[in-house]
Design an enzyme around this catalytic site. Structure first.
Site, mmCIF file in Angstrom:
data_model
loop_
_atom_site.group_PDB
_atom_site.id
_atom_site.type_symbol
_atom_site.label_atom_id
_atom_site.label_comp_id
_atom_site.label_asym_id
_atom_site.label_seq_id
_atom_site.Cartn_x
_atom_site.Cartn_y
_atom_site.Cartn_z
ATOM 1 N N ASP A 405 0.820 -1.205 0.000
ATOM 2 C CA ASP A 405 0.000 0.000 0.000
ATOM 3 C C ASP A 405 0.860 1.265 0.000
ATOM 4 O O ASP A 405 1.909 1.316 0.637
ATOM 5 C CB ASP A 405 -0.896 -0.021 1.242
ATOM 6 C CG ASP A 405 -1.770 1.202 1.367
ATOM 7 O OD1 ASP A 405 -2.600 1.411 0.464
ATOM 8 O OD2 ASP A 405 -1.629 1.942 2.354
ATOM 9 N N GLU A 458 1.257 -0.455 -5.150
ATOM 10 C CA GLU A 458 0.345 0.657 -5.409
ATOM 11 C C GLU A 458 1.216 1.909 -5.408
ATOM 12 O O GLU A 458 1.495 2.485 -4.361
ATOM 13 C CB GLU A 458 -0.736 0.763 -4.335
ATOM 14 C CG GLU A 458 -1.745 1.870 -4.654
ATOM 15 C CD GLU A 458 -2.381 2.508 -3.437
ATOM 16 O OE1 GLU A 458 -3.357 3.247 -3.616
ATOM 17 O OE2 GLU A 458 -1.891 2.297 -2.315
#
Length: 730
Positions: A405, A458
């Protein structure tokens, strides 16, 4: 007669400030013989029992009425194994004295921990079942180098920090205590006196199980067994395989209809896995599972990095969920959050009174967007804690990959910061060099230790080399979310078809950089929250046009190079934004609520997934220019796009999209191969609740030049639709 232990030392124990309990407690050699000392608050008598003969050796003298006992065994020079029979008034119990055991931290582990290079520190730190001198118990270890005293507290000692102070290993900064008879499921924490003399109660950073919020204790739990990577799972992750990911938030995919409460891991497995299999997805990606205190963070502010959240049951239950997915031939990816952590007092913040896990300077250590703290990647022990965690999930639960993330927030020091709010790196630049090295090292470690597992970034910027191997200077990820493609194409789709001709490049620009990284095309949870509307809600027009737009977009996406990711609910076009506190709107699939509109989208996604898996041309050469060719790239006026996808063995599929509500009959464009083309997918089909405009099954090429090609085909392109034409040869 006992050897004198000064009252000040005894007072330190009862005040909870003594930092070296093994120098006083347990068995010690004196001039008069072996002396045994014990700290047992509230006990009335203590008798020493020889473990071998089971005979009483002596009774300890009650040196301090608060519970400090000691006695010398005359003429005894050899240490021996003993138990203590402790009397609490008229009642007694036999206990093993934790302070009779030698240090159990191996020299190699101590050295590796001290330099922060232990491959799997979770096998050493935390709470581990073990046996010592024939005695079973739990060995507790904690890294807190600046604490003045650390005790283990829990169900086994009335949460009294005076009872079990720990041994300190100066070299590594690790505190240790073997606690006999501690058992599975008991709750515990570490009680610290920090470097400022303040008392802190901390959960175990390496706990394998934790309490459900709002409670915050760790729970004694066994280290899960290793799950070997299989060849089938390894193959399913490869670049030349079809990867279609169903992104799932376990707390809201489906809930108990009677009380809106969560399903447990086993209930989820029974319902989710068959559904994902039927829908044709190859992978499931779970939003973060590591224990987290705030439901509204969706798991993206974790504290118990080694604890599967207890919201849905036990670690064993989570492992069974993964096993069931594997039995169905589905790989599992976990969202992983090594970028920041919340500042809850029981967590990592100011752990031993210092900025142990975070940066001390808020310009480096505070994330203003999320009100969280940023890990200090320059500290070896912190990097070790995090990279080991990635291995833990992959090895111990059999996960097939991690999605990391917020990578951009990690690799840039000025991420979301104004001038003067960040500190440049040693060369004056904005890159976080320590975070970059951490990511490289973690990905290298995954490749080395769990071959076949994948890591997905990401990463929302144009940082170069995200999926380039770390050995070649890249970050070493296997895939990267294509945020640019997602933002551009969604922006295009949100526009009224009348204006799309002026934004034509938004649908084609992605091919300019397509081969710079290995991409996943993400329609994730982030696109259906915070007022952004659902995917269906983003589409312009009336109800018919909204659904047609979405179907056409999905067809375009599944034909476009790159692996696929779709957040739950989007496969049946949920009309409202995602709400983590409620189940998806499954009722929309019922006739009386959603008609057949939602069923049509669901059936389309199912067919797209199966067509995708069955045709190598749609996935095999995602990362190679040989697998893609624009046939129509510049028809702005009609908002038409056409491209050819190819496989290694020559399979060809043409993808044609019309993003206006006007059907394009007799639309001619050039093709590379003469022959027949069979229509294998039409998002305007009546099966999907479209208008059923099509090409009667197939079209044939003609020797009519078009688009700089000698052969061409003439097709009917339905309104707001995508069709797939498979080349069949002459």
């Amino acid at each position: 007669m006992v050897q004198l232990v000064s009252p000040s030392v005894i007072n330190q124990f009862f005040e909870g400030t003594h930092a070296d309990p093994f120098s006083v407690l347990g068995m010690h050699e004196t001039e008069k013989g072996i002396e045994i000392r014990a700290l047992l608050p509230d006990a009335s008598r203590v008798v020493v029992i020889d473990r071998e003969t089971h005979n009483a050796v002596c009774e300890l003298e009650h040196v301090d009425e608060r519970g400090f006992f000691a006695a010398v065994i005359p003429k005894t020079r050899t240490f021996f194994a003993y138990q203590l029979q402790v009397f609490w008034g008229a009642e007694s119990q036999f206990i093993e004295d934790p302070y009779r055991f030698h240090p159990m931290l191996a020299d190699l582990d101590n050295w590796l921990l001290s330099e922060g290079s232990h491959l799997r520190p979770y096998e050493v730190l935390g709470a581990h079942f073990m046996e010592c001198d024939g005695v079973s118990g739990v060995n507790f270890r904690l890294w807190a180098p600046n604490a003045k005293r650390v005790s283990i507290v829990g169900d086994f000692n009335y949460w009294d920090g005076r009872r079990h102070p720990m041994r300190f290993h100066q070299k590594s900064g690790v505190w240790e205590l073997f606690l006999p008879k501690a058992s599975l499921g008991q709750l515990y924490k570490f009680e610290l006196i920090d470097c400022h003399g303040q008392l802190r109660l901390k959960a175990d950073p390496y706990a394998f199980s934790s309490q459900l919020r709002p409670d915050t204790a760790s729970q004694i739990s066994a280290l899960p067994e290793i799950v070997p990577m299989t060849e089938q799972r390894r193959k399913a992750n490869q670049f030349d395989q079809p990867i279609s990911i169903y992104e799932v938030h376990l707390g809201s995919w489906r809930r108990n209809l009677e009380n809106n409460f969560w399903l447990d891991y086993d209930q989820i497995a029974d319902e989710l896995i068959p559904y994902v299999k039927e829908m044709g997805f190859t992978h499931i990606e779970f939003l973060p599972i590591s224990e987290f205190p705030f439901d509204g963070s969706w798991g993206y502010q974790p504290l118990g990095l080694y604890s599967p959240t207890s919201r849905f049951g036990t670690a064993e239950g989570f492992k069974r969920l993964i096993e069931k997915a594997h039995q169905a031939g589905i790989n599992v990816i976990l969202d992983w959050v090594p970028g920041h952590f919340p500042s809850d007092t029981h967590g990592l913040a100011a752990f031993d009174g210092t900025a142990l896990y975070e940066h001390a300077d808020p310009r480096e250590g505070y994330h203003q967007d999320w009100n969280t703290l940023i890990y200090n990647y320059g500290r070896n022990e912190v990097r070790n804690f995090l990279s080991s965690n990635a291995l833990y999930w992959l090895e111990r639960f059999g996960l097939d990959g991690i999605r990391v993330d917020a990578v951009a927030s990690m690799i840039y020091r000025d991420y979301s910061r104004a001038e003067g709010e960040w500190i440049p790196n040693q060369y004056g630049g904005r890159e976080n060099l320590e975070a970059i090295e951490f990511l490289k090292h973690t990905n290298w470690k995954i490749d080395s230790e769990v071959q076949g597992a994948i890591s997905i970034a990401e990463e929302s910027t144009s940082f170069a080399g995200v999926t380039k191997p770390s050995t070649e200077g890249g970050l070493g990820f296997h895939f990267k979310w294509n945020m640019g493609w997602m933002n551009d194409t969604l922006s295009y789709m949100q526009k009224d078809p009348v204006y799309r001709q002026y934004h034509h490049d938004q649908m084609t620009f992605g091919m300019v950089y397509q081969y710079s990284e290995n991409f996943v095309l993400p329609l994730s949870h982030d696109e259906v929250v915070h007022g952004k509307c659902s995917l269906l809600g983003k589409m312009p027009g009336d109800a018919w046009q909204k659904f047609a737009n979405l179907r056409a977009y999905y067809g375009y996406m599944w034909g476009y190079p790159g692996k696929k990711l779709l957040f739950m609910g989007n496969e049946f076009a949920q009309g409202r934004e995602w709400n983590y506190q409620e189940s998806l709107d499954w009722f929309l699939l019922e006739e009386e609520h959603g008609g057949r509109w939602h069923q049509g989208v669901q059936l389309l996604v199912k067919d797209l997934n199966h067509i995708y898996q069955q045709h190598a041309s749609l996935f095999e050469l995602d990362g190679s220019p040989e697998g893609f060719d624009w046939l129509v790239v510049d028809d702005r006026q009609n908002s038409v796009f056409a491209f050819e996808r190819r496989s290694k063995d020559g399979e060809r599929i043409i993808v044609v999209s019309n993003f206006t509500p006007v059907p394009r009959h007799d639309y001619r464009f050039g093709v590379n191969m003469a022959g027949n083309y069979v229509e294998i997918l039409n998002t305007d089909s009546a099966f999907y609740q479209g208008s059923n405009v099509g090409n009667y099954g197939e079209v044939g090429s003609e020797a009519i030049p078009s688009h700089a090609r000698a052969q061409s085909i003439c097709v009917s392109i339905p309104p707001l639709a995508t069709i797939y034409l498979k080349y069949q040869g002459e």
